[in-house]
Design an enzyme around this catalytic site. Structure first.
Site, short mmCIF file in Angstrom:
data_model
loop_
_atom_site.label_atom_id
_atom_site.label_comp_id
_atom_site.label_asym_id
_atom_site.label_seq_id
_atom_site.Cartn_x
_atom_site.Cartn_y
_atom_site.Cartn_z
CG PHE A 21 45.75 42.72 44.02
CD1 PHE A 21 44.99 43.63 44.74
CD2 PHE A 21 45.11 41.91 43.10
CE1 PHE A 21 43.61 43.72 44.55
CE2 PHE A 21 43.74 41.99 42.89
CZ PHE A 21 42.99 42.90 43.62
CG ASP A 75 47.92 35.15 43.46
OD1 ASP A 75 47.51 34.77 42.34
OD2 ASP A 75 47.49 36.17 44.03
CE LYS A 123 43.99 38.79 36.55
NZ LYS A 123 42.86 39.66 36.21
#
Length: 403
Positions: free
Chosen positions: A145, A232, A261
């Site tokens: 993802f 990522d 994040k």
């Protein structure tokens, strides 16, 4: 702003939400009014142990004192300036990040998806600039993802799911290979492949950690074929897996890494880091953003990363994560507990994850479900064994009732 200040009831707020908002997922049945260290507090004063951490964001706790102070001070000085100006928070943050993780250049963005998007753009431009117009293909992992923009959506290895369904045609130039299988990635690469892009731990894919052999194998493969290795680390970065960045715990350095994040402490910010040589790919006009490098977000990030480093939160994540994973094995109906640091997935023998998620919230524990039979726990990195025991007690009660 809280419920009392609006003069409305909880039900009226929910009715307003239903009237004005797009509904793309089911919300918990409370209003989150306050964040305090490792807890979310609702409109009635009920406290919820937050083992979502705002989905891996509040790694130094909710409303960390130093982060709040940095935001308030910066808001009184300047909230936004165009990127034609130098700003102190942006420059100081760039130095802190690059020095801490062994990278040379940074490009700020506003979110994780944007950080991945610019990483994809950089790889494509690097390939075309150096090897020809057809060198833009990127191989990513099945069940990965990478975001919800059209490019990161195409990079996400979940064809046929709601994430991708009816957004076709997908942007060309991506193919998927089996995670933790170096040979599968080698087979998926062609003469036109310029990069391999993976998460060191697959988050939405079920909390699947990469093996050391896999990441080292990808590094070797990329070196042999003049390809870039892209990591990522939007979710795994900044202490989550027991090291500042996950790649530092694997002993494998990528050519390019994305992050977001946890780096903002609750403020929206993302970034991409590279070598100085690779950064030369972007010249004037090649990329830009109005809000990227926002002074308030950068000031918050500077304080947040300082807290993560100074409070030794990666070390705590490593220690407490090992303890918690052992405890979670004692839950009923558990097939496997996996993860690194405080990025933990619990796989059950039955498809009960969604029920566990919402019933745990009713009992005062916030978690996420990433597969029908997998829950994910990504608590703040400053949690203690005592808080893990409290979370375990709630999970044991909920799972026992369900099975």
């Amino acid at each position: 702003m809280d419920l009392k200040s609006t003069g409305k009831t909880k039900e009226e707020i929910k009715e307003m939400y239903n009237k004005y908002f797009y509904e793309t997922f089911q919300r918990f049945d409370f209003i989150a009014e306050k964040g305090e260290d490792d807890y979310v507090i609702d409109e009635t004063g009920k406290r919820y142990l937050d083992f979502m951490a705002g989905i891996a964001v509040n790694s130094a706790g909710h409303c960390n004192k130093k982060v709040v102070e940095a935001i308030m001070e910066q808001c009184q000085q300047m909230m936004h300036a165009s990127n034609y100006c130098y700003t102190i928070p942006m420059v100081m943050l760039a130095q802190r990040i690059c020095d801490a993780i062994g990278m040379e250049k940074i490009y700020f963005q506003n979110s994780g998806a944007e950080a991945n998007e610019v990483m994809i753009k950089l790889a494509r431009k690097y390939g075309k600039d150096n090897f020809g117009l057809n060198r833009y293909h990127i191989v990513t992992a099945k069940n990965s993802f990478h975001g919800r923009t059209l490019a990161t959506l195409a990079a996400t290895g979940q064809p046929g799911t709601a994430i991708q369904r009816n957004y076709d045609p997908m942007i060309p130039g991506f193919s998927y290979a089996e995670f933790n299988n170096v040979q599968a990635f080698a087979d998926a690469c062609t003469d036109d492949t310029i990069a391999i892009m993976v998460e060191p731990v697959q988050g939405e894919g079920g909390v699947i950690p990469a093996t050391k052999e896999f990441l080292q194998g990808l590094r070797k493969l990329c070196d042999e074929r003049n390809m870039l290795l892209l990591f990522d680390e939007v979710q795994t970065g900044w202490g989550r897996t027991g090291s500042l960045m996950a790649y530092m715990g694997y002993g494998v350095k990528p050519d390019c890494v994305s992050m977001a994040k946890a780096m903002g402490g609750g403020m929206p910010i993302g970034a991409m880091c590279t070598s100085a040589k690779l950064a030369l790919t972007f010249g004037p006009g090649a990329h830009g953003s109005t809000y990227a490098g926002n002074p308030v977000a950068c000031a918050a990030s500077y304080a947040q990363i300082g807290e993560i480093i100074d409070q030794k939160l990666p070390e705590n994540a490593d220690k407490i994560g090992a303890y918690f994973r052992e405890e979670l094995l004692k839950l009923p109906c558990v097939k496997e507990v996996r993860g690194r640091g405080l990025m933990i997935g619990v796989e059950f023998n039955k498809d009960i994850a969604t029920d566990v998620k919402y019933q745990s919230a009713d009992e005062g524990l916030l978690i996420t479900a990433v597969r029908p039979n997998v829950i994910r726990l990504v608590p703040p990195l400053n949690i203690t064994e005592k808080e893990c025991d409290e979370a375990f007690a709630i999970l044991h009660k909920v799972v026992s009732k369900l099975v």
